[in-house]
Design an enzyme around this catalytic site. Structure first.
Site, PDB file in Angstrom:
ATOM      1  N   GLU A  91      80.615 -56.408 -38.967  1.00  0.00           N
ATOM      2  CA  GLU A  91      80.137 -57.777 -38.862  1.00  0.00           C
ATOM      3  C   GLU A  91      80.783 -58.659 -39.928  1.00  0.00           C
ATOM      4  O   GLU A  91      80.974 -58.227 -41.073  1.00  0.00           O
ATOM      5  CB  GLU A  91      78.612 -57.830 -38.973  1.00  0.00           C
ATOM      6  CG  GLU A  91      77.934 -57.217 -37.758  1.00  0.00           C
ATOM      7  CD  GLU A  91      76.458 -57.546 -37.654  1.00  0.00           C
ATOM      8  OE1 GLU A  91      75.982 -57.718 -36.522  1.00  0.00           O
ATOM      9  OE2 GLU A  91      75.780 -57.611 -38.698  1.00  0.00           O
ATOM     10  N   CYS A 104      81.989 -64.290 -45.221  1.00  0.00           N
ATOM     11  CA  CYS A 104      81.427 -63.062 -45.781  1.00  0.00           C
ATOM     12  C   CYS A 104      82.039 -61.908 -45.001  1.00  0.00           C
ATOM     13  O   CYS A 104      81.801 -61.773 -43.798  1.00  0.00           O
ATOM     14  CB  CYS A 104      79.904 -63.065 -45.654  1.00  0.00           C
ATOM     15  SG  CYS A 104      79.109 -61.558 -46.293  1.00  0.00           S
ATOM     16  N   CYS A 111      77.721 -48.009 -45.177  1.00  0.00           N
ATOM     17  CA  CYS A 111      77.771 -47.976 -46.637  1.00  0.00           C
ATOM     18  C   CYS A 111      77.108 -46.700 -47.127  1.00  0.00           C
ATOM     19  O   CYS A 111      76.080 -46.258 -46.573  1.00  0.00           O
ATOM     20  CB  CYS A 111      77.048 -49.193 -47.216  1.00  0.00           C
ATOM     21  SG  CYS A 111      77.116 -49.301 -49.022  1.00  0.00           S
ATOM     22  N   GLU A 176      80.482 -51.110 -49.714  1.00  0.00           N
ATOM     23  CA  GLU A 176      80.619 -51.258 -51.161  1.00  0.00           C
ATOM     24  C   GLU A 176      82.104 -51.411 -51.484  1.00  0.00           C
ATOM     25  O   GLU A 176      82.881 -50.453 -51.377  1.00  0.00           O
ATOM     26  CB  GLU A 176      80.045 -50.030 -51.866  1.00  0.00           C
ATOM     27  CG  GLU A 176      80.449 -49.841 -53.321  1.00  0.00           C
ATOM     28  CD  GLU A 176      80.165 -51.058 -54.203  1.00  0.00           C
ATOM     29  OE1 GLU A 176      81.127 -51.593 -54.794  1.00  0.00           O
ATOM     30  OE2 GLU A 176      78.990 -51.464 -54.290  1.00  0.00           O
ATOM     31  N   SER A 230      75.014 -56.223 -58.386  1.00  0.00           N
ATOM     32  CA  SER A 230      73.653 -56.161 -57.867  1.00  0.00           C
ATOM     33  C   SER A 230      72.775 -55.410 -58.857  1.00  0.00           C
ATOM     34  O   SER A 230      72.908 -54.203 -59.024  1.00  0.00           O
ATOM     35  CB  SER A 230      73.638 -55.461 -56.505  1.00  0.00           C
ATOM     36  OG  SER A 230      74.352 -56.206 -55.549  1.00  0.00           O
ATOM     37  N   HIS A 232      68.878 -56.162 -59.613  1.00  0.00           N
ATOM     38  CA  HIS A 232      67.599 -56.000 -58.917  1.00  0.00           C
ATOM     39  C   HIS A 232      66.455 -55.441 -59.758  1.00  0.00           C
ATOM     40  O   HIS A 232      65.294 -55.571 -59.378  1.00  0.00           O
ATOM     41  CB  HIS A 232      67.749 -55.135 -57.654  1.00  0.00           C
ATOM     42  CG  HIS A 232      68.848 -55.565 -56.750  1.00  0.00           C
ATOM     43  ND1 HIS A 232      69.000 -56.871 -56.329  1.00  0.00           N
ATOM     44  CD2 HIS A 232      69.891 -54.867 -56.202  1.00  0.00           C
ATOM     45  CE1 HIS A 232      70.067 -56.960 -55.547  1.00  0.00           C
ATOM     46  NE2 HIS A 232      70.627 -55.770 -55.462  1.00  0.00           N
ATOM     47  N   CYS A 350      72.073 -62.060 -46.597  1.00  0.00           N
ATOM     48  CA  CYS A 350      72.388 -60.990 -47.543  1.00  0.00           C
ATOM     49  C   CYS A 350      71.495 -59.777 -47.277  1.00  0.00           C
ATOM     50  O   CYS A 350      70.272 -59.889 -47.223  1.00  0.00           O
ATOM     51  CB  CYS A 350      72.171 -61.519 -48.961  1.00  0.00           C
ATOM     52  SG  CYS A 350      72.659 -60.364 -50.236  1.00  0.00           S
TER      53      CYS A 350
END
Length: 358
Positions: A91, A104, A111, A176, A230, A232, A350
């Site tokens: 995608e 994007c 992944c 990734e 990332s 988080h 996202c």
């Protein structure tokens, strides 16, 4: 057959001159590939017939066929399900903002990192994309924009010409990027080429879940692109519960690599923080991340959780996001932004990308 999207400009020149043709034809070919975004050799009349004949016999322009195209109700986002030669699909998302367009793009089919709130991570890993498959996504978006511009569409209510040219690429799609380092960095070199799509390094963002060897390699090679990490969570236990890769590259090791990157390159890192209600969006969480990043050149990108079928967390409330920002700014002098939502209704946001037919 050689996929021309796999080749840098010097490699295209070497190919053409190796066939004992003038380097002028290599420059013309490159312009057709990236300036005009042509998808067939028949559409390259300035190339002599003997050059086109050789190209047809030994090379290919691997345009990725569209399996599905979906427009968001927000009027700014379009998602493409693109087919690869081996039957796999990926995608790619076109996002429009005032005066700029962002693509994007994906770096893998699936992944291996397994982030619990990410639809791509829930898929598992199938394979790496080639350089050409990564480049072809950006060319696809630019080709779409050229077509829309020629049709004087409503891509921008003010018909801003900047809306008909790809300005930014974010490697935040499926996969990734640092797990596929060589193919991704070669693709970036091609996209960055001033005689092609001419995407400035500052307009290319690579987002990683925290692959420490890749971050250190980027630092050593002093790549001028934007790096997003990332995060988080600001503790090892909290991060490992959301990002399984944190069990391999623990938080202290990751932050040491980020420090090395910033010190070596002189560049700040964009730290991504998916805001999950009750999980990592409290005032204490804000102070924890502020303390973690206190002496690092950084910006925090706050991303309210986007829904996926495999994770039952809820996005933070807007009041909590504002308070999180306020604490980072007032107590730690760390700039932050809250991500503009784009394409949530078509699972183009996202963490939502996956292979779907609807």
């Amino acid at each position: 057959m050689i996929n021309l999207y796999d080749l840098t400009r010097p490699e295209v020149s070497a190919l053409i001159t190796g066939w004992e043709f003038s380097p002028v034809h290599a420059a013309r070919l490159w312009r057709y590939l990236y300036g005009e975004c042509e998808s067939s050799f028949e559409a390259m009349p300035e190339l002599p017939a003997k050059v086109r004949t050789r190209l047809i016999a030994e090379t290919t322009i691997d345009v990725l066929p569209i399996s599905l195209e979906t427009d968001s109700n927000d009027g700014f986002t379009r998602k493409y399900l693109l087919s690869l030669e081996d039957g796999n699909r990926i995608e790619t998302v076109l996002m429009r903002f005032t005066g700029r367009v962002t693509a994007c793009i994906s770096s893998q089919v699936g992944c291996a990192m397994g982030c619990v709130f990410c639809a791509t991570g829930q898929m598992g890993f199938t394979r790496h994309l080639t350089t050409g498959e990564i480049v072809a996504q950006a060319v696809h978006v630019q080709r779409v924009l050229r077509t829309l511009g020629a049709e004087t569409s409503d891509i921008d209510s003010n018909h801003d010409p900047r809306s008909h040219r790809l300005r930014n690429v974010v490697l935040m799609g499926m996969g990734e990027p640092l797990h596929n380092y060589d193919a991704v960095l070669k693709a970036i070199e091609i996209l960055n080429d001033g005689s092609g799509l001419s995407l400035g390094a500052e307009h290319i963002t690579l987002s990683t879940v925290g692959v420490v060897p890749g971050i250190l390699r980027l630092a050593k090679e002093k790549k001028a692109i934007r790096l997003a990490v990332s995060l988080h969570a600001a503790t090892q236990a909290g991060r490992a519960s959301l990002v399984p890769a944190a069990r391999k590259w623990q938080l202290d090791e990751l932050m040491a690599a980020c420090r090395t990157y910033s010190e070596t390159t002189g560049r700040r890192i964009f730290y991504e923080w998916t805001l999950i209600e009750g999980e990592n969006d409290t005032e204490q969480h804000a102070r924890d991340v502020g303390s973690l990043l206190r002496d690092l050149p950084s910006q925090v990108n706050l991303i309210p959780l986007n829904p996926t079928t495999g994770y039952d967390g809820a996005p933070t409330r807007s009041e909590a996001a504002k308070r999180f920002q306020q604490i980072l700014s007032e107590e730690f002098k760390i700039p932050s932004t809250v991500r503009q939502l784009r394409g949530i209704d078509i699972a183009a946001g996202c963490g939502q990308l996956a292979i779907a037919e609807k």
